[in-house]
Motif scaffolding. Structure first.
Motif, PDB file in Angstrom:
ATOM      1  N   VAL A  57       0.854  -1.197   0.000  1.00 25.17           N
ATOM      2  CA  VAL A  57       0.000   0.000   0.000  1.00 25.17           C
ATOM      3  C   VAL A  57       0.886   1.241   0.000  1.00 25.17           C
ATOM      4  CG1 VAL A  57      -1.692   1.343   1.303  1.00 25.17           C
ATOM      5  CG2 VAL A  57      -1.958  -1.129   1.122  1.00 25.17           C
ATOM      6  N   SER A  58       1.958   1.199   0.757  1.00 30.24           N
ATOM      7  CA  SER A  58       2.844   2.368   0.822  1.00 30.24           C
ATOM      8  C   SER A  58       3.597   2.576  -0.484  1.00 30.24           C
ATOM      9  CB  SER A  58       3.828   2.233   1.982  1.00 30.24           C
ATOM     10  OG  SER A  58       4.757   1.203   1.744  1.00 30.24           O
ATOM     11  N   ASP A  59       3.813   1.520  -1.256  1.00 25.56           N
ATOM     12  CA  ASP A  59       4.526   1.649  -2.528  1.00 25.56           C
ATOM     13  C   ASP A  59       3.660   2.264  -3.617  1.00 25.56           C
ATOM     14  OD1 ASP A  59       6.812   0.536  -1.503  1.00 25.56           O
ATOM     15  OD2 ASP A  59       6.374  -1.487  -2.248  1.00 25.56           O
ATOM     16  N   ILE A  60       2.396   1.927  -3.635  1.00 23.49           N
ATOM     17  CA  ILE A  60       1.532   2.317  -4.755  1.00 23.49           C
ATOM     18  C   ILE A  60       1.353   3.838  -4.850  1.00 23.49           C
ATOM     19  CG2 ILE A  60      -0.791   2.080  -5.732  1.00 23.49           C
ATOM     20  CD1 ILE A  60      -0.684  -0.855  -4.659  1.00 23.49           C
ATOM     21  N   PRO A  61       0.996   4.554  -3.760  1.00 20.00           N
ATOM     22  CA  PRO A  61       0.851   6.013  -3.895  1.00 20.00           C
ATOM     23  C   PRO A  61       2.178   6.765  -3.954  1.00 20.00           C
ATOM     24  CG  PRO A  61      -0.477   5.175  -2.086  1.00 20.00           C
ATOM     25  CD  PRO A  61       0.460   4.086  -2.497  1.00 20.00           C
ATOM     26  N   GLY A  62       3.298   6.070  -3.785  1.00 14.63           N
ATOM     27  CA  GLY A  62       4.589   6.725  -3.949  1.00 14.63           C
ATOM     28  C   GLY A  62       5.203   7.297  -2.687  1.00 14.63           C
ATOM     29  N   TYR A  63       4.928   6.711  -1.545  1.00  7.43           N
ATOM     30  CA  TYR A  63       5.597   7.146  -0.315  1.00  7.43           C
ATOM     31  C   TYR A  63       7.066   6.746  -0.394  1.00  7.43           C
ATOM     32  CZ  TYR A  63       1.036   8.039   1.698  1.00  7.43           C
ATOM     33  OH  TYR A  63      -0.205   8.540   1.949  1.00  7.43           O
ATOM     34  N   SER A  64       7.886   7.390   0.402  1.00 10.74           N
ATOM     35  CA  SER A  64       9.312   7.063   0.393  1.00 10.74           C
ATOM     36  C   SER A  64       9.574   5.704   1.019  1.00 10.74           C
ATOM     37  CB  SER A  64      10.113   8.149   1.113  1.00 10.74           C
ATOM     38  OG  SER A  64       9.687   8.274   2.453  1.00 10.74           O
ATOM     39  N   GLY A  65       8.610   5.184   1.754  1.00  7.24           N
ATOM     40  CA  GLY A  65       8.747   3.864   2.361  1.00  7.24           C
ATOM     41  C   GLY A  65       7.583   3.588   3.290  1.00  7.24           C
ATOM     42  N   PRO A  66       7.530   2.369   3.836  1.00  6.98           N
ATOM     43  CA  PRO A  66       6.432   2.012   4.747  1.00  6.98           C
ATOM     44  C   PRO A  66       6.333   2.924   5.965  1.00  6.98           C
ATOM     45  CG  PRO A  66       7.590   0.044   4.032  1.00  6.98           C
ATOM     46  CD  PRO A  66       8.381   1.222   3.535  1.00  6.98           C
ATOM     47  N   ALA A  67       7.472   3.369   6.479  1.00 10.37           N
ATOM     48  CA  ALA A  67       7.440   4.252   7.656  1.00 10.37           C
ATOM     49  C   ALA A  67       6.734   5.573   7.337  1.00 10.37           C
ATOM     50  CB  ALA A  67       8.847   4.512   8.168  1.00 10.37           C
ATOM     51  N   ALA A  68       6.987   6.112   6.160  1.00 10.62           N
ATOM     52  CA  ALA A  68       6.331   7.367   5.764  1.00 10.62           C
ATOM     53  C   ALA A  68       4.829   7.149   5.611  1.00 10.62           C
ATOM     54  CB  ALA A  68       6.932   7.884   4.462  1.00 10.62           C
ATOM     55  N   PHE A  69       4.453   6.011   5.062  1.00  8.30           N
ATOM     56  CA  PHE A  69       3.026   5.705   4.931  1.00  8.30           C
ATOM     57  C   PHE A  69       2.379   5.573   6.302  1.00  8.30           C
ATOM     58  CE2 PHE A  69      -0.220   2.343   5.026  1.00  8.30           C
ATOM     59  CZ  PHE A  69      -1.229   3.037   4.389  1.00  8.30           C
ATOM     60  N   ARG A  70       3.024   4.818   7.212  1.00  7.02           N
ATOM     61  CA  ARG A  70       2.452   4.638   8.555  1.00  7.02           C
ATOM     62  C   ARG A  70       2.278   5.978   9.264  1.00  7.02           C
ATOM     63  NH1 ARG A  70       5.890   0.158   8.472  1.00  7.02           N
ATOM     64  NH2 ARG A  70       7.498   1.272   9.627  1.00  7.02           N
ATOM     65  N   LYS A  71       3.273   6.844   9.131  1.00  8.49           N
ATOM     66  CA  LYS A  71       3.206   8.163   9.775  1.00  8.49           C
ATOM     67  C   LYS A  71       2.043   8.976   9.214  1.00  8.49           C
ATOM     68  CE  LYS A  71       6.003  12.254  10.686  1.00  8.49           C
ATOM     69  NZ  LYS A  71       7.299  12.898  10.485  1.00  8.49           N
TER      70      LYS A  71
END
Length: 89
Positions: A57-71
């Motif tokens: 999920v964090s990869d698809i919208p283009g976050y820098s990584g899972p940690a950025a998505f979780r934040k």
């Protein structure tokens, strides 16, 4: 007389430049907000599919990584994505 006219032109030019700069900043802020809302909608749709891992999920919208998505996700919901997944969206 000419000096007062030139002074008025300079002030008007400075004012216009300031307004133009503020408008450009405002447009950029609006664009970031809209992009953020779209990204959030995509994230919530992806989170509803349990077949997609949270790291994916964090990869698809283009976050820098899972940690950025979780934040980001936690800032919207006040809970971690994993907690939402366990309960169900």
């Amino acid at each position: 007389m000419v000096n007062k006219i030139d002074e008025g032109k300079n002030r008007a030019s400075q004012w216009f430049d300031k307004v133009k700069s503020r408008f450009a900043n405002w447009k950029a802020d609006i664009a970031r907000a809209v992009a953020g809302e779209i990204r959030k909608d995509i994230d919530f749709q992806l989170m509803q599919n349990p077949a997609i891992k949270i790291s994916e999920v964090s990869d698809i919208p283009g976050y820098s990584g899972p940690a950025a998505f979780r934040k980001a996700f936690k800032s919207w919901t006040n809970v971690a994505p994993r907690a939402v997944r366990k309960v169900g969206v």
